[in-house]
Design an enzyme around this catalytic site. Structure first.
Site, mmCIF file in Angstrom:
data_model
loop_
_atom_site.group_PDB
_atom_site.id
_atom_site.type_symbol
_atom_site.label_atom_id
_atom_site.label_comp_id
_atom_site.label_asym_id
_atom_site.label_seq_id
_atom_site.Cartn_x
_atom_site.Cartn_y
_atom_site.Cartn_z
ATOM 1 C CG HIS A 141 -56.781 -25.585 104.398
ATOM 2 N ND1 HIS A 141 -56.795 -24.562 103.481
ATOM 3 C CD2 HIS A 141 -55.479 -25.875 104.610
ATOM 4 C CE1 HIS A 141 -55.563 -24.255 103.140
ATOM 5 N NE2 HIS A 141 -54.744 -25.039 103.808
ATOM 6 C CG ASN A 142 -55.141 -21.960 105.955
ATOM 7 O OD1 ASN A 142 -54.255 -22.630 106.490
ATOM 8 N ND2 ASN A 142 -54.971 -21.382 104.780
ATOM 9 C CD GLU A 162 -53.722 -25.949 108.518
ATOM 10 O OE1 GLU A 162 -52.555 -25.945 108.090
ATOM 11 O OE2 GLU A 162 -54.705 -25.670 107.820
ATOM 12 C CG ASP A 192 -51.029 -22.958 109.932
ATOM 13 O OD1 ASP A 192 -51.165 -24.178 110.082
ATOM 14 O OD2 ASP A 192 -51.251 -22.366 108.874
ATOM 15 C CG HIS A 242 -51.326 -18.503 106.145
ATOM 16 N ND1 HIS A 242 -50.266 -18.279 105.307
ATOM 17 C CD2 HIS A 242 -51.954 -19.601 105.653
ATOM 18 C CE1 HIS A 242 -50.261 -19.174 104.350
ATOM 19 N NE2 HIS A 242 -51.271 -19.993 104.533
ATOM 20 C CD GLU A 257 -48.259 -25.335 108.284
ATOM 21 O OE1 GLU A 257 -47.554 -24.446 107.770
ATOM 22 O OE2 GLU A 257 -49.379 -25.656 107.857
ATOM 23 C CE LYS A 315 -52.028 -34.020 110.524
ATOM 24 N NZ LYS A 315 -50.680 -33.619 110.050
ATOM 25 C CE LYS A 330 -42.857 -30.861 110.287
ATOM 26 N NZ LYS A 330 -41.834 -29.916 109.810
#
EC number: 3.1.4.11
Length: 986
Positions: free
Chosen positions: A323-324, A353, A355, A370, A404, A456, A458
């Site tokens: 995560h992050n 991940e 972002d 972030h 993300e 992964k 949208k």
């Protein structure tokens, strides 16, 4: 293990690396030297030695990455190199560190590009060796001996001071020097030992003298049964192995009992005296060698390789997730780094991940940061390059990139282009033919997706995806500038960001249905901290470059993640992606690394069977055993420790269990502190029993070693299902889960099937019928001794359901026919006539006397209770006043002491400075005592609440008792009324 198993931890070291090569070595601090760099024959260390300098060493288990070097930017470094040409191509960089943030880079410049390539490829092959991290204590002693031989003095010998430092935490230097003299080695403080004299046999002899294994000596005496004997026979060794060293829950076909042949093999392997081997006996030293060998590992060593079925659908596995990933510190105002992606992937992570935000740079390049948290930025392209280099170094199984996505359409197009060009064939761009991405179809397995990168992200509407994908593949997709509103990564946001110092935050994803089929409309990853939602306009290039890995619901439930909860709760609930902050080496991260170390450290662990089946339901908060799963019981005895600290400190050990909420027991079991001995403390053999482990497959056992100030010295996470029973040495790890060579614990682990209370004798009879029958025969013999035959003890003659059964050998009395007598007349029975009876008057008098006695006792007891309660209240009032008075007097005394110390401090010259320091100290003192008063008030309130609850419980119990008593008397009255009336016949 009952069967002989050889841990093949060695990776062959090429001769070029053992012979070494003269290279130029430089560091980021500007230090340059020409040295001979080598790797030992076991692959433990890379070490270097230059003229007129001491030797230095780097442990390969602490090396994170081997990569192509870089061009030095410091002119002084360039001037110190022997050759200035093709420095980049001839360089190799070694990255090492005890965590993933503080990385040390060591650069070596070889003589040619070919030599650099050979060293780079072979060094990378030697690092990340999970099996080497699980070698036995004897091998670790050999490893430390090699380290001492490599960290040489200027003249190339072994330093006596370095040898003394090894044992300094428990023995004085004078004693170490004395032992060296007894071993006929140089023993002066500034002396050095010639390399040819410092053999492993000498070092092991020093170890046995300075660290005597009295714990194993006591075990040997217990097994032999006689202090005079110094040998253990094959029969007793076999009994010890079967009764104490074997898990009774194991299948006897797959894991057969130890037999005489297997016991003899152990004697032949570990007994140093040939004469004892010929007599089939083992000595104390031979037993010690066995207990410190790979054959006596605390876990099943064959599970360090990939042993699980890797052909199940992807959602049937727990996946090691980050995560992050880009952050190196806290989440608000932290620093982002490309290096973190390399370190996380090399540690075995399989889901990272990214972002992604619009970059405000001149080239409009997408960035990773972030958003809205004032974190630094890193280029998206640099991250993709780092992922490509390290994606499949540790594991060949699929890597998931969790985007993300907050980028505009133009920068999304660049993201898609970079992924396509840089990853190439590694990127999975379309569904596999046998696994179409349709609702109701299972996802592919890790084996089908080997060396593939999945994204992964949208998705767009299906019709838009199809049209834009065709255009993108033909190179005709045009991304025009639009008026769409771009998201600013540096804008303020209403989203609350949590600092990582509070602990390792956890992000989880929901799991899948038992069949591994994506549920239509299932939700994706549920992150611990979510932003405003990402870009609403997703380009087809990013959307369909990969079929989305859909994380779906498990048994129709969706989890919302709280950052302070342990990762165990999400694994227990079936979440396959439980994302952790790898930059924080706290307890959740230790559990994660300890769990995923097995199955080849491939980043995938198969879920329990009941989580993969549609016909099974599971409640992670249940306290009852799961259908088809046998609950277990575990008892741990911490006997001793070895090399726990390099200082003379007190140490203690905590033993915790993590699993289902009902299985989790932490901060309850710890040994007593052994003062001033960090070398070989002996703990009291206190047993820590985990009485009921409902779900052993998900449980882990944690050992934590601390000094007397509460500082962690080492820890180890062991999956419960991989544990072996018996006396085992447990090597410890650092907070970041890196192996430590010498620190270890010696424990006794007892494993058995959980048996509910009251069924122990029944289970003993089932598990060993021979002992049960033997006990029955003893019982019969004892009864016969007293003249009682077993046939006499039966249920004959008992009245069952109103039927009377006659006893054998005992005549049953028959009812005689009464003789006919003359009719007699009796006086009438009335209440008045009964009151005149002596028996009635005697009973009445006795009852009146008892009633009077009860009244007096009740009055006396009541007065005593009132007196006790009044005394307790007065005592509480006095203690409260005394406590407040004590706090005030302590505060005043502290203020006076502070003033006196500052007034007598000669380093403070001016009066104003002294007054300022006094005010600061008094302010801090006042704050401290206010906190103490708050804590005292809070503690008092807690005690009051607890006492109130105790009184309520006691009152309820009394009410319940009175109600039951009234009910009992009422039932007796009813029974008396329903009973048959007595009749007399004459």
């Amino acid at each position: 293990m009952t069967k002989a198993f050889k841990l093949n931890w060695r990776i062959p070291v090429p001769k070029e690396l053992q012979d070494g090569e003269m290279v130029d070595r430089w560091t980021e601090d500007g230090d340059v030297e020409t040295c001979l760099v080598q790797v030992d024959e076991c692959g433990f260390f890379i070490h270097w030695k230059s003229e007129n300098r001491e030797g230095d060493v780097l442990e390969l288990s602490q090396v994170n990455d081997i990569r192509q070097g870089k061009q030095p930017t410091d002119p002084r470094v360039m001037a110190g190199l022997r050759s200035k040409s093709e420095v980049l191509e001839r360089s190799v960089t070694v990255c090492s560190g005890l965590d993933m943030v503080n990385i040390t880079l060591c650069h070596f410049v070889f003589q040619s590009k070919d030599h650099a390539r050979i060293w780079r490829s072979n060094l990378r092959r030697l690092t990340n060796n999970v099996k080497m991290n699980n070698v036995c204590p004897k091998t670790n002693l050999e490893k430390h001996w090699k380290r001492l031989r490599m960290t040489t003095t200027v003249d190339g010998n072994v330093s006596v001071r370095a040898v003394a430092k090894t044992f300094a935490s428990g023995k004085t230097e004078r004693l170490v020097y004395q032992v060296l003299q007894e071993c006929q080695l140089p023993c002066g403080k500034n002396d050095s030992i010639p390399m040819k004299d410092f053999t492993f046999e000498k070092f092991y002899q020093i170890y046995k003298i300075l660290c005597p294994r009295t714990d194993i000596d006591n075990l040997f005496e217990e097994l032999v049964g006689d202090k005079e004997k110094e040998e253990l026979s094959v029969e007793k060794l076999m009994e010890f192995l079967n009764e104490r060293q074997r898990d009774p829950r194991l299948n006897e076909i797959l894991y057969p009992h130890y037999n005489a042949q297997r016991a003899k093999e152990i004697i032949i392997t570990h007994e140093p005296e040939k004469e004892l081997v010929q007599r089939d006996v083992i000595s104390k030293e031979g037993l010690t060698n066995y207990l410190m060998s790979d054959e006596n590992a605390p876990v099943f060593l064959d599970r360090l390789d990939i042993y699980q079925d890797m052909d199940q659908p992807l959602p049937h596995y727990y996946i090691n997730s980050s995560h992050n990933t880009y952050l190196t510190s806290r989440q608000f105002g932290g620093k982002s780094s490309v290096e973190m992606y390399r370190q996380v992937l090399l540690a075995g992570c399989r889901c990272v991940e990214l972002d992604c935000w619009d970059g405000n740079n001149p080239d409009n390049e997408p960035i990773i940061t972030h958003g809205r948290a004032m974190c630094t930025e890193i280029p998206f392209k640099d991250v993709i390059l780092a992922i490509r280099d390290c994606a499949f170094v540790t594991s060949d199984y699929p890597l998931i990139l969790s985007f993300e996505n907050h980028c505009c359409r133009q920068q999304q197009y660049k993201m898609a282009k970079y992924c396509d060009e840089i990853f190439g064939d590694l990127l999975l761009k379309e569904p596999l033919p046998d696994f179409p991405a349709e609702p109701g179809m299972p996802l592919p397995s890790p084996n089908h997706l080997k060396r593939k990168i999945l994204i992964k992200n949208k998705r767009l509407r299906p019709e838009v995806e199809k049209m834009e994908l065709d255009q993108f593949l033909r190179g005709e997709l045009k991304v025009e500038e639009s008026n769409e509103e771009k998201e600013d990564a540096h804008a303020t946001s209403a989203v609350t960001c949590r600092p990582l110092e509070a602990g390792n935050s956890v992000a989880g994803s929901t799991s899948t249905t038992g069949s591994g089929q994506p549920t239509p409309g299932g939700k994706g990853m549920v992150l611990a901290t979510t932003s405003a939602g990402g870009s609403a306009s997703v380009t087809k290039a990013v959307s369909e470059i990969l079929p989305t890995v859909t994380a779906t619901t498990y048994q129709g439930s969706t989890l919302n993640v709280h950052p302070l909860l342990s990762s165990m709760i999400f694994w227990n609930s079936g979440c396959q992606l439980v994302s952790l902050n790898f930059q924080t080496p706290d307890l959740p991260m230790q559990l994660n690394q300890g769990k995923f170390e097995y199955n080849g450290n491939c980043g995938y662990l198969l879920k329990p069977d009941f989580m993969r089946r549609d016909d099974k339901e599971f409640d992670p908060f249940s306290e009852t055993p799961v259908d088809g799963v046998i609950a277990a019981q575990c008892t741990v005895t911490v006997i001793s420790g070895q090399f726990l600290s390099d200082k003379k400190v007190g140490t203690y050990v905590e033993v915790d269990m993590y699993g289902l909420p009902t299985d989790t027991i932490r901060k309850e079991y710890k040994t007593k502190i052994v003062q001033a001995n960090g070398l070989n403390p002996i703990y009291e053999a206190e047993k820590f029993t985990f009485r009921k482990v409902v779900l052993p497959e998900l449980a882990v056992l944690r050992f934590g070693v601390y000094d007397d100030n509460g500082k962690m010295l080492g820890q180890r996470i062991l999956p419960f299902e991989d544990l072996q029973a018996g006396y085992r040495h447990i090597a410890l790890r650092t907070e970041g889960n890196f192996p430590m060579s010498l620190p270890m614990l010696f424990c006794n682990i007892e494993l058995k099937v959980y048996i509910p209370e009251g069924l122990n004798e029944f289970m003993d009879a089932l598990s060993d019928p021979r002992i049960f029958l033997s006990n029955q025969e003893k019982r019969v013999a004892q009864l016969k001794h007293y003249g009682i035959e077993e046939s006499d003890i039966s249920t004959d003659g008992a009245i069952i359901d109103g039927n009377k059964i006659s006893l054998p050998g005992i005549p049953v009395p028959t009812k005689k026919k009464p003789e006919e007598l003359d009719e007699q007349k009796f006086d009438a029975i009335t209440p008045d006539s009964l009151k005149l009876e002596k028996a009635f008057r005697r009973v009445l008098k006795k009852n009146q006397k008892d009633l009077e006695t009860l009244r007096k006792a009740h009055a006396k007891e009541r007065a005593a209770v009132q007196k006790t309660q009044c005394s307790a209240i007065e005592k509480l009032v006095k203690s409260k006043g005394k406590e407040n008075k004590g706090i005030h007097s302590a505060q005043a005394r502290k203020s006076v002491e502070i003033s006196r110390d500052i007034q007598t401090d000669k380093t403070l010259k001016s009066k104003a400075e002294k007054q300022r320091i006094i005010r600061e100290k008094n302010s801090a003192n006042t704050k401290l005592f206010l906190e103490e008063r708050k804590a005292s008030a809070y503690k008092q309130a807690k005690r009051k609440e607890k006492l109130k609850q105790v009184h309520i419980d006691q009152q309820n119990e009394l009410q319940k008792y009175l109600q039951m008593s009234k009910e009992m008397y009422r039932n007796e009255e009813i029974e008396y009324q329903l009973a048959a009336k007595q009749e007399s016949y004459v």
